[in-house]
Design a protein around this motif. Sequence first.
Motif, PDB file in Angstrom:
ATOM      1  N   VAL A   1     -64.334  71.273-106.928  1.00 35.48           N
ATOM      2  CA  VAL A   1     -64.278  72.094-105.718  1.00 35.48           C
ATOM      3  C   VAL A   1     -65.304  71.616-104.690  1.00 35.48           C
ATOM      4  O   VAL A   1     -65.024  71.538-103.492  1.00 35.48           O
ATOM      5  CB  VAL A   1     -64.525  73.577-106.066  1.00 35.48           C
ATOM      6  CG1 VAL A   1     -64.709  74.409-104.802  1.00 35.48           C
ATOM      7  CG2 VAL A   1     -63.368  74.126-106.880  1.00 35.48           C
TER       8      VAL A   1
ATOM      9  N   ARG B   1     -58.416  73.289-103.067  1.00 35.87           N
ATOM     10  CA  ARG B   1     -59.800  73.592-103.473  1.00 35.87           C
ATOM     11  C   ARG B   1     -60.216  74.980-102.993  1.00 35.87           C
ATOM     12  O   ARG B   1     -60.939  75.696-103.689  1.00 35.87           O
ATOM     13  CB  ARG B   1     -60.742  72.531-102.922  1.00 35.87           C
ATOM     14  CG  ARG B   1     -60.619  71.199-103.669  1.00 35.87           C
ATOM     15  CD  ARG B   1     -61.148  70.051-102.855  1.00 35.87           C
ATOM     16  NE  ARG B   1     -62.484  70.255-102.378  1.00 35.87           N
ATOM     17  CZ  ARG B   1     -62.996  69.668-101.302  1.00 35.87           C
ATOM     18  NH1 ARG B   1     -62.238  68.835-100.589  1.00 35.87           N
ATOM     19  NH2 ARG B   1     -64.233  69.883-100.952  1.00 35.87           N
TER      20      ARG B   1
ATOM     21  N   ILE C   1     -58.652  77.485-105.348  1.00 32.42           N
ATOM     22  CA  ILE C   1     -59.392  77.532-106.617  1.00 32.42           C
ATOM     23  C   ILE C   1     -60.698  78.306-106.444  1.00 32.42           C
ATOM     24  O   ILE C   1     -61.085  79.108-107.300  1.00 32.42           O
ATOM     25  CB  ILE C   1     -59.662  76.095-107.120  1.00 32.42           C
ATOM     26  CG1 ILE C   1     -58.352  75.459-107.581  1.00 32.42           C
ATOM     27  CG2 ILE C   1     -60.674  76.101-108.263  1.00 32.42           C
ATOM     28  CD1 ILE C   1     -58.490  74.021-108.005  1.00 32.42           C
TER      29      ILE C   1
ATOM     30  N   LEU D   1     -56.684  78.363-114.170  1.00 29.32           N
ATOM     31  CA  LEU D   1     -57.018  79.656-113.585  1.00 29.32           C
ATOM     32  C   LEU D   1     -55.779  80.531-113.395  1.00 29.32           C
ATOM     33  O   LEU D   1     -55.845  81.752-113.577  1.00 29.32           O
ATOM     34  CB  LEU D   1     -57.732  79.450-112.243  1.00 29.32           C
ATOM     35  CG  LEU D   1     -59.142  78.860-112.348  1.00 29.32           C
ATOM     36  CD1 LEU D   1     -59.663  78.458-110.974  1.00 29.32           C
ATOM     37  CD2 LEU D   1     -60.091  79.866-112.985  1.00 29.32           C
TER      38      LEU D   1
ATOM     39  N   GLY E   1     -64.837  72.132-113.019  1.00 34.22           N
ATOM     40  CA  GLY E   1     -64.109  72.782-111.937  1.00 34.22           C
ATOM     41  C   GLY E   1     -64.966  72.927-110.689  1.00 34.22           C
ATOM     42  O   GLY E   1     -64.505  72.674-109.568  1.00 34.22           O
TER      43      GLY E   1
ATOM     44  N   CYS F   1     -61.743  81.613-108.547  1.00 36.45           N
ATOM     45  CA  CYS F   1     -62.981  81.669-109.341  1.00 36.45           C
ATOM     46  C   CYS F   1     -63.756  82.959-109.089  1.00 36.45           C
ATOM     47  O   CYS F   1     -64.579  83.365-109.917  1.00 36.45           O
ATOM     48  CB  CYS F   1     -63.879  80.475-109.024  1.00 36.45           C
ATOM     49  SG  CYS F   1     -63.219  78.907-109.602  1.00 36.45           S
TER      50      CYS F   1
ATOM     51  N   ILE G   1     -57.447  72.331-113.158  1.00 36.93           N
ATOM     52  CA  ILE G   1     -58.288  73.532-113.056  1.00 36.93           C
ATOM     53  C   ILE G   1     -57.497  74.687-112.430  1.00 36.93           C
ATOM     54  O   ILE G   1     -57.587  75.843-112.865  1.00 36.93           O
ATOM     55  CB  ILE G   1     -59.540  73.238-112.195  1.00 36.93           C
ATOM     56  CG1 ILE G   1     -60.445  72.226-112.907  1.00 36.93           C
ATOM     57  CG2 ILE G   1     -60.319  74.513-111.903  1.00 36.93           C
ATOM     58  CD1 ILE G   1     -61.061  72.715-114.191  1.00 36.93           C
ATOM     59  N   GLY G   2     -56.681  74.349-111.422  1.00 31.61           N
ATOM     60  CA  GLY G   2     -55.861  75.378-110.786  1.00 31.61           C
ATOM     61  C   GLY G   2     -54.873  75.997-111.772  1.00 31.61           C
ATOM     62  O   GLY G   2     -54.719  77.224-111.821  1.00 31.61           O
TER      63      GLY G   2
END
Length: 566
Positions: free
Chosen positions: A379, A389, A392, A34, A375, A396, A30-31
């Motif tokens: 987190v 986390r 991230i 992004l 995601g 977001c 997910i990181g």
Amino acid sequence: MTDQALYSAEEVKPKLSRDDWVMRAFILGIGVWLVITLLLPLYAMLSKSFQNKDGGYIGLSNYVEYFSTPALFNSIENSFFIAIVSTIITISLASVFAFVLARSTIPFKGMFKGIALLPLLAPSLLPGISFVYLFGRQGVLKDLLGDYSIYGPIGIVMGEVFYTFPHALMILIAAFSIADARLYEAADVLRTGRIRTFFTVTLPGIKYGLISAIFVVFTLVITDFGIPKVIGGQFNVLATDIYKQVIGQQNFEMGAVVSVVLLIPAIVAFMVDRFVQRKQVAMLTARAVPYEPKPHFWLNTAFFIYCCVIGVMIIGIIGMAGYASFVTFWPYNLELSLNNYNFDIMDGGGWDSFYNSLKMAAYSAIFGTVIIFTGAYMVEKAKGFSLMRSVIQFLCMIPMAVPGMVLGLAYIFFFNHPDNPLGFIYGTMPILVIVTIAHFYTVSHLTSMTALKQMDPEFETVSASLKVPFYKTFIRVTVPVCLPAVLDVSIYLFVNAMTTVSAVIFLYSSDTSLASIAALNMDDAGDVAPAAAMCMVIVATSATVRVLHAILSRGLQMRTQAWRKR
């Protein structure tokens, strides 16, 4: 136990399980997503603003040129003027409307709320086109404006008020809906007048929601592209300047400079809004008594008339675009026909554009919901890896402060760079889906986080103690429990993908043209009625999908949410 033994015991770290490693792999994934879809494109855009046409570093020269060019610099003043005036009008109208819906006993509240939210289903081009037919040179109500022209600040402000009204309304309804009846009872006992009660009880109770609504509307207006493009005439604003620099003059470096300038007020508004929200405290305590509005004939009559006027105006604006789309040739041949819906013979795009929009919206809803909800789960529910986390979570929040035009231009610089191995997706459907998901990431992420926070962490603890892999708990427990939020995220992404213009205006190709872009191109080519027809197709599609989504959601929730009932 000796101090040395205690020290050694503190140093012992629990061994990571296979679940922990898998979750950390997801968090890293997910990181990386992004970073690739947000950080690197924005960095590429920022770098471009310090380069010349050959890619050489020239420091602040582009900025000096921008601020020394009156035609460009005036756009800042114009943008702030439009944003401030539109915000004042929108908040004033929406505050009264929200107050009526939350604090009065008028009939048909549901109908009025549904009508007020209709603009969410339309692209921002629609009010501009509709006002051309109402107040333009051949408009049916052109005499109402006297010697003033709709093409310019008046038209932009009117369009922005229509476009931002439902956004402000949703926030303000939430603010007005929470009230402690004991405060109003105390005011009655003290024989306090209605006006004084409003300023001493009601206004302090909604102040954080009111401030949040002000900044949301201000940000939406100052970053909007569709309305100024259709009805702005020669009145330049920052969003249209980016389009003119990039598409009209192929001056990408100056386009990057204008994007950075546009980014600043959006970021400031976002930061102030976040700061204000942190200051908010619970207004409804355990001892509070829910406020129940009392009927009042004269007030209810005035409120009902007010809601009728606002409702007629909203329906009238959408209805005008719908009527114009069926008129054969405005204003000379008012016979109704479907000629304007024959998009395949129009300049700017055919029915393929609409089918592309459907595909893009469906892909954004499916893949976006999976990525964003997963995601948010990582987190909120993962153990350890707290720094990653937190990073991230910060990433977001970035899309909320980045205008669509800026993000779209940043994608050009990043994905169209010859050294980028991901350059093969430039001009394809995947890049449109990716930029749409990135553009609307924050609201979807916050919706998912809110649902996940309502789940007791004991679910994961019990599953871990029973040696049940986390992904089985996620699929069998978390997703069904959070299904209402998951469905809300999916329809939010679908509708916004159907109506968005700014984020995709720079990224489509001849094979991936979208309905909203086709409407813009047809309006540019002088085919205003077909542009109105395409906007109405988008409205009808969004409304139909919303109804189908509501029916499907109700069915799924009856099967999966029975535990919520006693």
